[in-house]
Design an enzyme around this catalytic site. Structure first.
Site, PDB file in Angstrom:
ATOM      1  N   SER A  54      -4.085  -7.262   4.527  1.00  0.00           N
ATOM      2  CA  SER A  54      -4.080  -6.027   5.318  1.00  0.00           C
ATOM      3  C   SER A  54      -5.509  -5.512   5.464  1.00  0.00           C
ATOM      4  O   SER A  54      -6.151  -5.148   4.474  1.00  0.00           O
ATOM      5  CB  SER A  54      -3.231  -4.966   4.624  1.00  0.00           C
ATOM      6  N   ASP A  75      -2.417  -2.387  10.116  1.00  0.00           N
ATOM      7  CA  ASP A  75      -1.598  -1.198   9.861  1.00  0.00           C
ATOM      8  C   ASP A  75      -1.981  -0.047  10.777  1.00  0.00           C
ATOM      9  O   ASP A  75      -3.091   0.491  10.676  1.00  0.00           O
ATOM     10  CB  ASP A  75      -1.805  -0.739   8.410  1.00  0.00           C
ATOM     11  N   HIS A  80      -2.897  -8.649   8.890  1.00  0.00           N
ATOM     12  CA  HIS A  80      -1.951  -7.533   8.920  1.00  0.00           C
ATOM     13  C   HIS A  80      -2.707  -6.273   9.344  1.00  0.00           C
ATOM     14  O   HIS A  80      -3.683  -5.875   8.700  1.00  0.00           O
ATOM     15  CB  HIS A  80      -1.310  -7.366   7.542  1.00  0.00           C
ATOM     16  N   MET A  84       9.454  -2.743   3.198  1.00  0.00           N
ATOM     17  CA  MET A  84       8.359  -1.991   2.554  1.00  0.00           C
ATOM     18  C   MET A  84       8.621  -1.893   1.056  1.00  0.00           C
ATOM     19  O   MET A  84       9.718  -1.506   0.639  1.00  0.00           O
ATOM     20  CB  MET A  84       8.256  -0.567   3.130  1.00  0.00           C
ATOM     21  N   ASP A 104       5.592  -5.778   1.914  1.00  0.00           N
ATOM     22  CA  ASP A 104       4.337  -5.064   2.156  1.00  0.00           C
ATOM     23  C   ASP A 104       4.189  -3.883   1.211  1.00  0.00           C
ATOM     24  O   ASP A 104       4.981  -2.938   1.265  1.00  0.00           O
ATOM     25  CB  ASP A 104       4.347  -4.576   3.626  1.00  0.00           C
ATOM     26  N   HIS A 131       1.597  -3.705  12.382  1.00  0.00           N
ATOM     27  CA  HIS A 131       2.636  -2.926  11.701  1.00  0.00           C
ATOM     28  C   HIS A 131       2.501  -1.478  12.165  1.00  0.00           C
ATOM     29  O   HIS A 131       1.595  -0.770  11.725  1.00  0.00           O
ATOM     30  CB  HIS A 131       2.438  -3.070  10.182  1.00  0.00           C
ATOM     31  N   MET A 152      -1.301   3.783  11.731  1.00  0.00           N
ATOM     32  CA  MET A 152      -0.714   5.014  11.180  1.00  0.00           C
ATOM     33  C   MET A 152      -1.044   6.181  12.089  1.00  0.00           C
ATOM     34  O   MET A 152      -2.197   6.322  12.521  1.00  0.00           O
ATOM     35  CB  MET A 152      -1.303   5.285   9.795  1.00  0.00           C
ATOM     36  N   MET A 209       3.343   2.082  12.080  1.00  0.00           N
ATOM     37  CA  MET A 209       3.947   3.192  11.334  1.00  0.00           C
ATOM     38  C   MET A 209       3.759   4.436  12.183  1.00  0.00           C
ATOM     39  O   MET A 209       2.913   5.297  11.890  1.00  0.00           O
ATOM     40  CB  MET A 209       3.268   3.315   9.959  1.00  0.00           C
TER      41      MET A 209
HETATM   42  C1  DX5 Z   1       0.995   0.717   3.540  1.00  0.00           C
HETATM   43  C2  DX5 Z   1       0.603  -0.412   4.469  1.00  0.00           C
HETATM   44  C3  DX5 Z   1       0.254  -1.645   3.738  1.00  0.00           C
HETATM   45  C4  DX5 Z   1      -0.964  -1.536   2.870  1.00  0.00           C
HETATM   46  C5  DX5 Z   1      -0.831  -2.541   1.758  1.00  0.00           C
HETATM   47  O1  DX5 Z   1       1.366   1.810   4.283  1.00  0.00           O
HETATM   48  O2  DX5 Z   1       1.665  -0.707   5.370  1.00  0.00           O
HETATM   49  O3  DX5 Z   1       0.131  -2.757   4.632  1.00  0.00           O
HETATM   50  O4  DX5 Z   1      -2.155  -1.756   3.567  1.00  0.00           O
HETATM   51  O5  DX5 Z   1      -1.865  -2.338   0.855  1.00  0.00           O
HETATM   52  P1  DX5 Z   1      -1.755  -2.802  -0.676  1.00  0.00           P
HETATM   53  O6  DX5 Z   1      -1.533  -4.281  -0.632  1.00  0.00           O
HETATM   54  O7  DX5 Z   1      -3.074  -2.401  -1.235  1.00  0.00           O
HETATM   55  O8  DX5 Z   1      -0.585  -2.081  -1.267  1.00  0.00           O
HETATM   56 ZN    ZN Z   2       1.610  -2.689   6.507  1.00  0.00          ZN
END
Ligand code: DX5
Ligand code: ZN
Length: 226
Positions: free
Chosen positions: A11, A36, A34, A138, A176, A67, A38, A69
């Protein structure tokens, strides 16, 4: 053979964004990047958007796993398809027309994926499981990297495997949050074959070695399962 079944997806949330090109280079042996997204609504944090994703696509040949969110995936999914995402994951909790959205993602030539939060039961996937290429389970409440793995996720992964067997489908299963070399075997043994790791990769100086360690751990568990 077996290695096609395991995908390691670092990620980039955990990367140093001021050196993103170098950071991507350091994970060139990964199977997926990956990414993310947000929005500060669906999760209590902000990250980055489609412009950065299209820059990432130009900087690496590793496929990008976006991903989302976000509270309004029906608005944002097209942005990330346009930017070049290879897999697009939206959250079941944020979407009431999941079939329509999966169709839109697949029609654009990308792989469709749905995510469930730790508080959402596997049964929420029942009606959509035949329409998806991947399910993301998750293992932390989304919003931040570096959190601890929630152990109940292992039961959910086993339940998901049973659901897939009942429905005669075999989507990729991604896990994840809080995954590292210490628990990757348990995670893969429970049914995951796409392993996301943020801090588990980027906190290591030798990223290739960290990716390899995760891959070997997951492969060992899958070999035992076979
Ligand atoms: C959390 C994200 C993850 C995060 C994982 O909201 O969706 O992808 O980056 O990070 P680690 O592996 O450090 O938990
Ligand atoms: Zn993620």
């Amino acid at each position: 053979m077996l290695d096609q079944d395991v995908k390691i997806a670092p990620s980039v949330l955990a990367a140093d964004f001021t050196r993103l090109g170098d950071e991507l280079e350091s994970i060139a042996s990964a199977d997926l990047v990956h990414f993310d997204v947000m929005d500060g609504h669906f999760v209590p944090n902000l990250s980055y958007g489609p412009k950065i994703l299209s820059d990432v696509k130009r900087a690496t040949s590793v496929p990008v796993d976006a991903h989302l969110m976000v509270a309004n995936p029906e608005v944002q999914v097209p942005w990330f398809l346009e930017a070049g995402a290879d897999i697009v994951t939206f959250h079941m909790e944020a979407q009431t027309h999941a079939h329509r959205l999966c169709g839109l993602i697949r029609d654009a030539g990308a792989k469709a994926s749905v995510a469930i939060n730790p508080g959402t039961p596997v049964s929420a996937l029942d009606a959509i499981i035949t329409e998806v290429d991947m399910v993301l389970v998750m293992s932390v409440n989304p919003g931040f990297g570096g959190q601890s793995f929630i152990d109940g996720t292992l039961d959910k992964l086993r339940e998901l495997r049973a659901l897939c067997e009942r429905r005669h489908v075999s989507p990729m299963v991604e896990v994840d949050g809080g995954v590292s070399a210490a628990n990757v075997e348990a995670v893969a043994a429970a049914g995951a074959n796409v392993i996301v790791a943020g801090s588990g990769v980027f906190r290591c100086d030798d990223r290739a070695a960290a990716i390899d360690e995760l891959r070997q751990g997951a492969r060992r568990a899958l070999a035992r399962r076979a």
